[in-house]
Scaffold this motif. Structure first.
Motif, PDB file in Angstrom:
ATOM      1  N   LEU A 102      -4.704  -0.850  -0.318  1.00  0.00           N
ATOM      2  CA  LEU A 102      -3.624  -0.550  -1.261  1.00  0.00           C
ATOM      3  C   LEU A 102      -2.389   0.062  -0.612  1.00  0.00           C
ATOM      4  CD1 LEU A 102      -5.756   0.836  -4.223  1.00  0.00           C
ATOM      5  CD2 LEU A 102      -4.810  -1.468  -3.929  1.00  0.00           C
ATOM      6  N   ALA A 103      -2.412   0.254   0.707  1.00  0.00           N
ATOM      7  CA  ALA A 103      -1.270   0.838   1.404  1.00  0.00           C
ATOM      8  C   ALA A 103      -0.010   0.028   1.137  1.00  0.00           C
ATOM      9  CB  ALA A 103      -1.534   0.902   2.903  1.00  0.00           C
ATOM     10  N   GLY A 104       1.040   0.715   0.728  1.00  0.00           N
ATOM     11  CA  GLY A 104       2.314   0.061   0.472  1.00  0.00           C
ATOM     12  C   GLY A 104       2.408  -0.626  -0.871  1.00  0.00           C
ATOM     13  N   TYR A 105       1.349  -0.606  -1.656  1.00  0.00           N
ATOM     14  CA  TYR A 105       1.365  -1.240  -2.974  1.00  0.00           C
ATOM     15  C   TYR A 105       1.828  -0.205  -3.990  1.00  0.00           C
ATOM     16  CZ  TYR A 105      -0.219  -4.057  -6.938  1.00  0.00           C
ATOM     17  OH  TYR A 105      -0.283  -4.792  -8.095  1.00  0.00           O
ATOM     18  N   PRO A 106       3.005  -0.383  -4.574  1.00  0.00           N
ATOM     19  CA  PRO A 106       3.593   0.666  -5.424  1.00  0.00           C
ATOM     20  C   PRO A 106       2.858   0.908  -6.740  1.00  0.00           C
ATOM     21  CG  PRO A 106       4.938  -1.314  -5.488  1.00  0.00           C
ATOM     22  CD  PRO A 106       3.879  -1.542  -4.446  1.00  0.00           C
ATOM     23  N   ASP A 107       2.072  -0.046  -7.192  1.00  0.00           N
ATOM     24  CA  ASP A 107       1.374   0.115  -8.464  1.00  0.00           C
ATOM     25  C   ASP A 107      -0.094   0.468  -8.269  1.00  0.00           C
ATOM     26  OD1 ASP A 107       3.609  -0.388 -10.058  1.00  0.00           O
ATOM     27  OD2 ASP A 107       3.352  -2.537  -9.818  1.00  0.00           O
ATOM     28  N   ALA A 108      -0.341   1.364  -7.311  1.00  0.00           N
ATOM     29  CA  ALA A 108      -1.709   1.811  -7.050  1.00  0.00           C
ATOM     30  C   ALA A 108      -1.788   3.310  -7.185  1.00  0.00           C
ATOM     31  CB  ALA A 108      -2.138   1.393  -5.650  1.00  0.00           C
ATOM     32  N   LEU A 109      -2.867   3.767  -7.762  1.00  0.00           N
ATOM     33  CA  LEU A 109      -3.130   5.190  -7.922  1.00  0.00           C
ATOM     34  C   LEU A 109      -4.502   5.477  -7.335  1.00  0.00           C
ATOM     35  CD1 LEU A 109      -2.105   7.844  -9.297  1.00  0.00           C
ATOM     36  CD2 LEU A 109      -3.520   7.180 -11.235  1.00  0.00           C
ATOM     37  N   LEU A 110      -4.563   6.375  -6.362  1.00  0.00           N
ATOM     38  CA  LEU A 110      -5.831   6.735  -5.731  1.00  0.00           C
ATOM     39  C   LEU A 110      -6.312   8.073  -6.253  1.00  0.00           C
ATOM     40  CD1 LEU A 110      -5.452   5.836  -1.957  1.00  0.00           C
ATOM     41  CD2 LEU A 110      -6.820   4.689  -3.685  1.00  0.00           C
ATOM     42  N   LEU A 111      -7.601   8.133  -6.533  1.00  0.00           N
ATOM     43  CA  LEU A 111      -8.235   9.363  -6.987  1.00  0.00           C
ATOM     44  C   LEU A 111      -9.362   9.708  -6.041  1.00  0.00           C
ATOM     45  CD1 LEU A 111      -8.548   8.251 -10.691  1.00  0.00           C
ATOM     46  CD2 LEU A 111      -7.025  10.041  -9.872  1.00  0.00           C
ATOM     47  N   ASP A 112      -9.659  10.990  -5.935  1.00  0.00           N
ATOM     48  CA  ASP A 112     -10.823  11.415  -5.192  1.00  0.00           C
ATOM     49  C   ASP A 112     -12.060  10.859  -5.884  1.00  0.00           C
ATOM     50  OD1 ASP A 112     -11.918  13.308  -3.060  1.00  0.00           O
ATOM     51  OD2 ASP A 112     -13.024  13.899  -4.879  1.00  0.00           O
ATOM     52  N   ALA A 113     -13.063  10.461  -5.131  1.00  0.00           N
ATOM     53  CA  ALA A 113     -14.266   9.856  -5.715  1.00  0.00           C
ATOM     54  C   ALA A 113     -14.985  10.780  -6.681  1.00  0.00           C
ATOM     55  CB  ALA A 113     -15.216   9.416  -4.604  1.00  0.00           C
ATOM     56  N   ASP A 114     -14.796  12.068  -6.549  1.00  0.00           N
ATOM     57  CA  ASP A 114     -15.457  13.034  -7.432  1.00  0.00           C
ATOM     58  C   ASP A 114     -14.547  13.532  -8.552  1.00  0.00           C
ATOM     59  OD1 ASP A 114     -17.850  12.948  -5.971  1.00  0.00           O
ATOM     60  OD2 ASP A 114     -17.005  14.325  -4.488  1.00  0.00           O
ATOM     61  N   ASP A 115     -13.372  12.949  -8.699  1.00  0.00           N
ATOM     62  CA  ASP A 115     -12.417  13.412  -9.709  1.00  0.00           C
ATOM     63  C   ASP A 115     -12.641  12.696 -11.044  1.00  0.00           C
ATOM     64  OD1 ASP A 115     -10.310  14.467 -11.112  1.00  0.00           O
ATOM     65  OD2 ASP A 115      -8.746  13.677  -9.785  1.00  0.00           O
ATOM     66  N   ASP A 116     -13.737  13.029 -11.714  1.00  0.00           N
ATOM     67  CA  ASP A 116     -14.050  12.405 -12.999  1.00  0.00           C
ATOM     68  C   ASP A 116     -12.975  12.688 -14.039  1.00  0.00           C
ATOM     69  OD1 ASP A 116     -16.403  11.528 -11.837  1.00  0.00           O
ATOM     70  OD2 ASP A 116     -17.593  13.162 -12.667  1.00  0.00           O
ATOM     71  N   ARG A 117     -12.459  13.902 -14.046  1.00  0.00           N
ATOM     72  CA  ARG A 117     -11.422  14.274 -15.013  1.00  0.00           C
ATOM     73  C   ARG A 117     -10.148  13.454 -14.777  1.00  0.00           C
ATOM     74  NH1 ARG A 117      -8.277  19.971 -15.651  1.00  0.00           N
ATOM     75  NH2 ARG A 117      -7.162  19.405 -17.534  1.00  0.00           N
ATOM     76  N   GLY A 118      -9.741  13.344 -13.529  1.00  0.00           N
ATOM     77  CA  GLY A 118      -8.552  12.562 -13.208  1.00  0.00           C
ATOM     78  C   GLY A 118      -8.714  11.105 -13.613  1.00  0.00           C
ATOM     79  N   LEU A 119      -9.901  10.558 -13.406  1.00  0.00           N
ATOM     80  CA  LEU A 119     -10.172   9.176 -13.801  1.00  0.00           C
ATOM     81  C   LEU A 119     -10.068   9.026 -15.318  1.00  0.00           C
ATOM     82  CD1 LEU A 119     -11.000   6.315 -12.973  1.00  0.00           C
ATOM     83  CD2 LEU A 119     -13.385   7.054 -13.155  1.00  0.00           C
ATOM     84  N   ARG A 120     -10.673   9.962 -16.055  1.00  0.00           N
ATOM     85  CA  ARG A 120     -10.571   9.925 -17.520  1.00  0.00           C
ATOM     86  C   ARG A 120      -9.112   9.992 -17.971  1.00  0.00           C
ATOM     87  NH1 ARG A 120     -14.878  13.350 -17.306  1.00  0.00           N
ATOM     88  NH2 ARG A 120     -13.557  15.171 -17.638  1.00  0.00           N
ATOM     89  N   GLU A 121      -8.339  10.887 -17.370  1.00  0.00           N
ATOM     90  CA  GLU A 121      -6.927  11.038 -17.742  1.00  0.00           C
ATOM     91  C   GLU A 121      -6.134   9.779 -17.408  1.00  0.00           C
ATOM     92  OE1 GLU A 121      -5.590  14.581 -15.780  1.00  0.00           O
ATOM     93  OE2 GLU A 121      -6.785  15.890 -17.083  1.00  0.00           O
ATOM     94  N   ALA A 122      -6.412   9.184 -16.262  1.00  0.00           N
ATOM     95  CA  ALA A 122      -5.698   7.970 -15.860  1.00  0.00           C
ATOM     96  C   ALA A 122      -5.996   6.825 -16.824  1.00  0.00           C
ATOM     97  CB  ALA A 122      -6.078   7.584 -14.430  1.00  0.00           C
ATOM     98  N   ILE A 123      -7.271   6.647 -17.162  1.00  0.00           N
ATOM     99  CA  ILE A 123      -7.644   5.579 -18.099  1.00  0.00           C
ATOM    100  C   ILE A 123      -7.066   5.856 -19.476  1.00  0.00           C
ATOM    101  CG2 ILE A 123      -9.581   4.475 -19.283  1.00  0.00           C
ATOM    102  CD1 ILE A 123     -11.179   4.875 -16.653  1.00  0.00           C
ATOM    103  N   SER A 124      -7.095   7.109 -19.902  1.00  0.00           N
ATOM    104  CA  SER A 124      -6.530   7.482 -21.199  1.00  0.00           C
ATOM    105  C   SER A 124      -5.031   7.176 -21.251  1.00  0.00           C
ATOM    106  CB  SER A 124      -6.782   8.967 -21.466  1.00  0.00           C
ATOM    107  OG  SER A 124      -6.245   9.350 -22.699  1.00  0.00           O
ATOM    108  N   SER A 125      -4.328   7.491 -20.170  1.00  0.00           N
ATOM    109  CA  SER A 125      -2.893   7.180 -20.113  1.00  0.00           C
ATOM    110  C   SER A 125      -2.654   5.687 -20.228  1.00  0.00           C
ATOM    111  CB  SER A 125      -2.291   7.691 -18.798  1.00  0.00           C
ATOM    112  OG  SER A 125      -2.265   9.085 -18.772  1.00  0.00           O
ATOM    113  N   LEU A 126      -3.466   4.892 -19.529  1.00  0.00           N
ATOM    114  CA  LEU A 126      -3.338   3.434 -19.619  1.00  0.00           C
ATOM    115  C   LEU A 126      -3.547   2.958 -21.047  1.00  0.00           C
ATOM    116  CD1 LEU A 126      -5.132   1.936 -16.504  1.00  0.00           C
ATOM    117  CD2 LEU A 126      -2.733   1.706 -17.120  1.00  0.00           C
TER     118      LEU A 126
END
Length: 122
Positions: A55-79
């Motif tokens: 995903l390097a250089g791809y502007p429409d990519a968001l990386l999360l830490d593998a253990d960031d369950d909360r961040g994943l929930r928030e990202a999906i909720s935003s989508l």
């Protein structure tokens, strides 16, 4: 969607997708993310294996830490709310694909392998 996606069906689904979400805990070379990137589909993924390189250089990519369950929930909720999750995780830094993922490197490496095989070294 259930089962294997291939060919025209896969392209159709990528064309309809708002994003590809890949919450892997382990990953090698994520072909699905290469395909999402090639189809210009936004990606939310965990930073494992070769994901950051793909995903390097791809502007429409968001990386999360593998253990960031909360961040994943928030990202999906935003989508689901129709917004790109700007506050969750971190955007992939602009840049080129790592050398080992570029086609010219693959061709050079393949030539090396063939030469070694022909020379009996491999």
């Amino acid at each position: 969607i259930g089962g294997w996606l291939g060919g025209e069906r896969k392209l159709a689904e990528l064309g309809r997708a708002d994003a590809v979400v890949a919450p892997s805990r382990r990953e090698g070379l994520p072909v699905a993310l290469l395909e999402a990137r090639a189809a210009s589909v936004p990606v939310i993924a965990t930073d494992v294996g070769a994901v950051a390189g793909v995903l390097a250089g791809y502007p429409d990519a968001l990386l999360l830490d593998a253990d960031d369950d909360r961040g994943l929930r928030e990202a999906i909720s935003s989508l689901l709310d129709g917004e790109w999750p700007a506050s969750a995780g971190s955007r992939v830094e602009p840049g080129e694909l790592p050398i080992e993922l570029r086609s010219e490197h693959a061709v050079e490496r393949l030539v090396e392998i063939y030469r070694a095989a022909v020379a009996g070294g491999g």
